[in-house]
Write a protein that holds these residues in place. Structure first.
Motif, PDB file in Angstrom:
ATOM      1  N   PHE A 149       0.927  -1.241   0.041  1.00  0.00           N
ATOM      2  CA  PHE A 149       0.120  -0.145  -0.026  1.00  0.00           C
ATOM      3  C   PHE A 149       0.820   1.264   0.058  1.00  0.00           C
ATOM      4  CE2 PHE A 149      -2.344  -3.332   2.429  1.00  0.00           C
ATOM      5  CZ  PHE A 149      -3.399  -3.606   1.528  1.00  0.00           C
ATOM      6  N   PHE A 150       1.598   1.336   1.070  1.00  0.00           N
ATOM      7  CA  PHE A 150       2.536   2.716   1.124  1.00  0.00           C
ATOM      8  C   PHE A 150       3.708   2.622   0.290  1.00  0.00           C
ATOM      9  CE2 PHE A 150       1.011   2.848   5.753  1.00  0.00           C
ATOM     10  CZ  PHE A 150      -0.154   3.565   5.437  1.00  0.00           C
ATOM     11  N   GLY A 151       4.400   1.567  -0.007  1.00  0.00           N
ATOM     12  CA  GLY A 151       5.584   1.515  -1.109  1.00  0.00           C
ATOM     13  C   GLY A 151       5.194   2.022  -2.311  1.00  0.00           C
ATOM     14  N   LYS A 152       3.953   1.663  -2.788  1.00  0.00           N
ATOM     15  CA  LYS A 152       3.777   1.903  -4.219  1.00  0.00           C
ATOM     16  C   LYS A 152       2.993   3.206  -4.605  1.00  0.00           C
ATOM     17  CE  LYS A 152       3.168  -2.800  -5.425  1.00  0.00           C
ATOM     18  NZ  LYS A 152       2.510  -4.005  -5.752  1.00  0.00           N
ATOM     19  N   LYS A 153       2.646   4.081  -3.509  1.00  0.00           N
ATOM     20  CA  LYS A 153       2.027   5.322  -3.666  1.00  0.00           C
ATOM     21  C   LYS A 153       2.570   6.533  -2.757  1.00  0.00           C
ATOM     22  CE  LYS A 153      -2.542   3.267  -4.589  1.00  0.00           C
ATOM     23  NZ  LYS A 153      -2.711   3.916  -6.027  1.00  0.00           N
ATOM     24  N   PRO A 154       3.829   6.656  -3.052  1.00  0.00           N
ATOM     25  CA  PRO A 154       4.717   7.799  -2.291  1.00  0.00           C
ATOM     26  C   PRO A 154       4.087   9.249  -2.671  1.00  0.00           C
ATOM     27  CG  PRO A 154       6.448   6.981  -4.038  1.00  0.00           C
ATOM     28  CD  PRO A 154       5.023   5.948  -4.044  1.00  0.00           C
ATOM     29  N   LYS A 155       3.842   9.462  -3.776  1.00  0.00           N
ATOM     30  CA  LYS A 155       3.400  10.548  -4.456  1.00  0.00           C
ATOM     31  C   LYS A 155       2.191  11.223  -3.759  1.00  0.00           C
ATOM     32  CE  LYS A 155       5.885  10.844  -8.774  1.00  0.00           C
ATOM     33  NZ  LYS A 155       5.731  10.904 -10.223  1.00  0.00           N
ATOM     34  N   GLU A 156       1.198   9.733  -3.678  1.00  0.00           N
ATOM     35  CA  GLU A 156      -0.410  10.237  -3.137  1.00  0.00           C
ATOM     36  C   GLU A 156      -0.237  10.323  -1.746  1.00  0.00           C
ATOM     37  OE1 GLU A 156       0.539   8.106  -5.215  1.00  0.00           O
ATOM     38  OE2 GLU A 156      -0.866   7.981  -7.137  1.00  0.00           O
ATOM     39  N   LEU A 157       0.650   9.678  -1.002  1.00  0.00           N
ATOM     40  CA  LEU A 157       0.608   9.921   0.628  1.00  0.00           C
ATOM     41  C   LEU A 157       1.450  11.020   0.786  1.00  0.00           C
ATOM     42  CD1 LEU A 157       1.375   6.026   1.078  1.00  0.00           C
ATOM     43  CD2 LEU A 157      -0.574   7.327   1.672  1.00  0.00           C
ATOM     44  N   LYS A 158       2.479  11.787  -0.064  1.00  0.00           N
ATOM     45  CA  LYS A 158       2.839  12.961   0.383  1.00  0.00           C
ATOM     46  C   LYS A 158       1.796  14.086   0.439  1.00  0.00           C
ATOM     47  CE  LYS A 158       7.275  12.315  -1.401  1.00  0.00           C
ATOM     48  NZ  LYS A 158       8.522  12.599  -2.631  1.00  0.00           N
ATOM     49  N   LYS A 159       0.627  13.925  -0.286  1.00  0.00           N
ATOM     50  CA  LYS A 159      -0.502  14.932  -0.096  1.00  0.00           C
ATOM     51  C   LYS A 159      -0.912  15.012   1.361  1.00  0.00           C
ATOM     52  CE  LYS A 159      -1.987  13.848  -4.952  1.00  0.00           C
ATOM     53  NZ  LYS A 159      -3.235  13.449  -5.625  1.00  0.00           N
ATOM     54  N   LEU A 160      -0.926  14.023   2.266  1.00  0.00           N
ATOM     55  CA  LEU A 160      -1.305  13.867   3.444  1.00  0.00           C
ATOM     56  C   LEU A 160      -0.652  14.940   4.291  1.00  0.00           C
ATOM     57  CD1 LEU A 160      -1.601  10.151   4.028  1.00  0.00           C
ATOM     58  CD2 LEU A 160      -3.531  11.560   3.503  1.00  0.00           C
ATOM     59  N   ARG A 161       0.614  15.449   4.054  1.00  0.00           N
ATOM     60  CA  ARG A 161       1.127  16.453   4.787  1.00  0.00           C
ATOM     61  C   ARG A 161       0.721  17.872   4.476  1.00  0.00           C
ATOM     62  NH1 ARG A 161       7.586  14.778   4.244  1.00  0.00           N
ATOM     63  NH2 ARG A 161       7.365  12.864   5.262  1.00  0.00           N
ATOM     64  N   GLU A 162      -0.041  17.912   3.056  1.00  0.00           N
ATOM     65  CA  GLU A 162      -0.724  19.398   2.891  1.00  0.00           C
ATOM     66  C   GLU A 162      -1.913  19.642   3.712  1.00  0.00           C
ATOM     67  OE1 GLU A 162       0.699  21.402   0.401  1.00  0.00           O
ATOM     68  OE2 GLU A 162       2.451  20.193   0.630  1.00  0.00           O
ATOM     69  N   LEU A 163      -2.545  18.325   4.253  1.00  0.00           N
ATOM     70  CA  LEU A 163      -3.808  18.648   4.948  1.00  0.00           C
ATOM     71  C   LEU A 163      -3.699  19.757   6.214  1.00  0.00           C
ATOM     72  CD1 LEU A 163      -5.226  15.068   5.208  1.00  0.00           C
ATOM     73  CD2 LEU A 163      -6.160  16.895   3.944  1.00  0.00           C
ATOM     74  N   ASN A 220      -9.314   2.269  -3.622  1.00  0.00           N
ATOM     75  CA  ASN A 220     -10.664   2.159  -3.532  1.00  0.00           C
ATOM     76  C   ASN A 220     -11.237   1.491  -2.088  1.00  0.00           C
ATOM     77  OD1 ASN A 220     -10.144  -0.863  -3.220  1.00  0.00           O
ATOM     78  ND2 ASN A 220      -9.833  -1.037  -5.543  1.00  0.00           N
ATOM     79  N   GLU A 221     -12.315   1.231  -1.937  1.00  0.00           N
ATOM     80  CA  GLU A 221     -12.825   1.001  -0.577  1.00  0.00           C
ATOM     81  C   GLU A 221     -12.191  -0.114   0.253  1.00  0.00           C
ATOM     82  OE1 GLU A 221     -17.047  -0.260   1.628  1.00  0.00           O
ATOM     83  OE2 GLU A 221     -17.033  -0.046  -0.787  1.00  0.00           O
ATOM     84  N   LYS A 222     -12.118  -1.168  -0.648  1.00  0.00           N
ATOM     85  CA  LYS A 222     -11.254  -2.416  -0.137  1.00  0.00           C
ATOM     86  C   LYS A 222      -9.858  -2.146   0.360  1.00  0.00           C
ATOM     87  CE  LYS A 222      -9.983  -7.216  -1.498  1.00  0.00           C
ATOM     88  NZ  LYS A 222      -9.992  -8.143  -2.571  1.00  0.00           N
ATOM     89  N   GLU A 223      -9.040  -1.243  -0.581  1.00  0.00           N
ATOM     90  CA  GLU A 223      -7.624  -1.155  -0.156  1.00  0.00           C
ATOM     91  C   GLU A 223      -7.725  -0.234   1.200  1.00  0.00           C
ATOM     92  OE1 GLU A 223      -5.311  -0.986  -4.561  1.00  0.00           O
ATOM     93  OE2 GLU A 223      -6.647   0.478  -3.839  1.00  0.00           O
TER      94      GLU A 223
END
Length: 251
Positions: A168-182, A208-211
């Protein structure tokens, strides 16, 4: 001197166009074209938020190809991509469609109460989630309901982060960096505090919901938390788990 002046003008224009643009819009009901008040507009690309006013108007920072998630209670949510024409014209009218609701059957649980609080409190089953504290980490972890493997699930996920969370986390570093912008946008945080549909989360993180359920389970959040938390609490939970995942993986 003339060439120097032209060069300065070029630098100035380049700087202006490089800055983040602001787009405006008005949200209306696609049936009667009346303005929709208090609609939520979330730029999932830039992690920014805005709310429409009494006339349906809104303004939000955005660039070409940014995706805006527009939603409102009682209406179907839509995603709109910012185009060059929108940037040029500065405004756009966006239509939302009302949802059709079907009333569901209400089932009353078969509890026979006596009227005595001391007795009745023992008749109703209680779901209890247990928390665990791990040395070196400030956050406590939910182990779910009392079960023999609750603690082992917590420890297993914490001390095997690469195995448990990499997919989950290893494949989405760009998306997860958005969390800091919150933390930088109060409008977005206020919007997410009132939402429970997870649509903004799916769009922002590309899941998605399952993930999302699997991520929260791996981070040892209980089923009751997943069902009752608002979108901001869910994103904060994922953000905290991601930061600790990076620390544990590095160590």
């Amino acid at each position: 001197m003339r060439y120097f002046t032209v060069f300065l003008l070029y630098l100035f224009s380049t700087t202006v166009f490089a800055q983040e643009n602001t787009v405006k819009g008005v949200i209306v009901n696609d049936n009667n074209f009346l303005p929709i008040w208090n609609a939520n507009i979330v730029n999932t690309s830039k992690v920014r938020g805005a709310i429409s006013d009494a006339n349906g108007n809104f303004e939000i920072n955005a660039e070409v190809n940014d995706v805006l998630l527009i939603s409102c209670l009682g209406y179907q949510s839509i995603e709109v991509r910012v185009t060059n024409d929108w940037i040029k014209n500065r405004t756009s009218r966006i239509k939302l469609t009302e949802k059709a609701y079907a009333l569901e059957e209400i089932v009353i649980p078969p509890y026979t109460l006596t009227g005595y609080l001391e007795v009745d409190s023992k008749l109703i089953p209680e779901r209890e989630n247990y928390w665990y504290s791990i040395a070196g980490l400030t956050k406590r972890y939910e182990g779910g309901e009392n079960s023999p493997n609750a603690f082992s699930r917590v420890m297993g996920s914490l001390f095997n982060p690469a195995d448990a969370l990499y997919n989950f986390f290893g494949k989405k570093p760009k998306e997860l960096k958005k969390l800091r912008e919150l933390k930088k946008d109060d409008n977005l945080r206020n919007i997410l505090q009132t939402r429970y549909d997870r649509q903004t989360i799916y769009a922002m993180l590309g899941i998605n919901e399952k993930e999302l359920i699997e991520i929260l389970e791996r981070c040892n959040y209980s089923e009751s938390f997943m069902k009752s938390a608002n979108d901001l609490q869910i994103l904060d939970a994922v953000s905290g788990c991601y930061e600790e995942y990076k620390i544990l993986k590095k160590n």
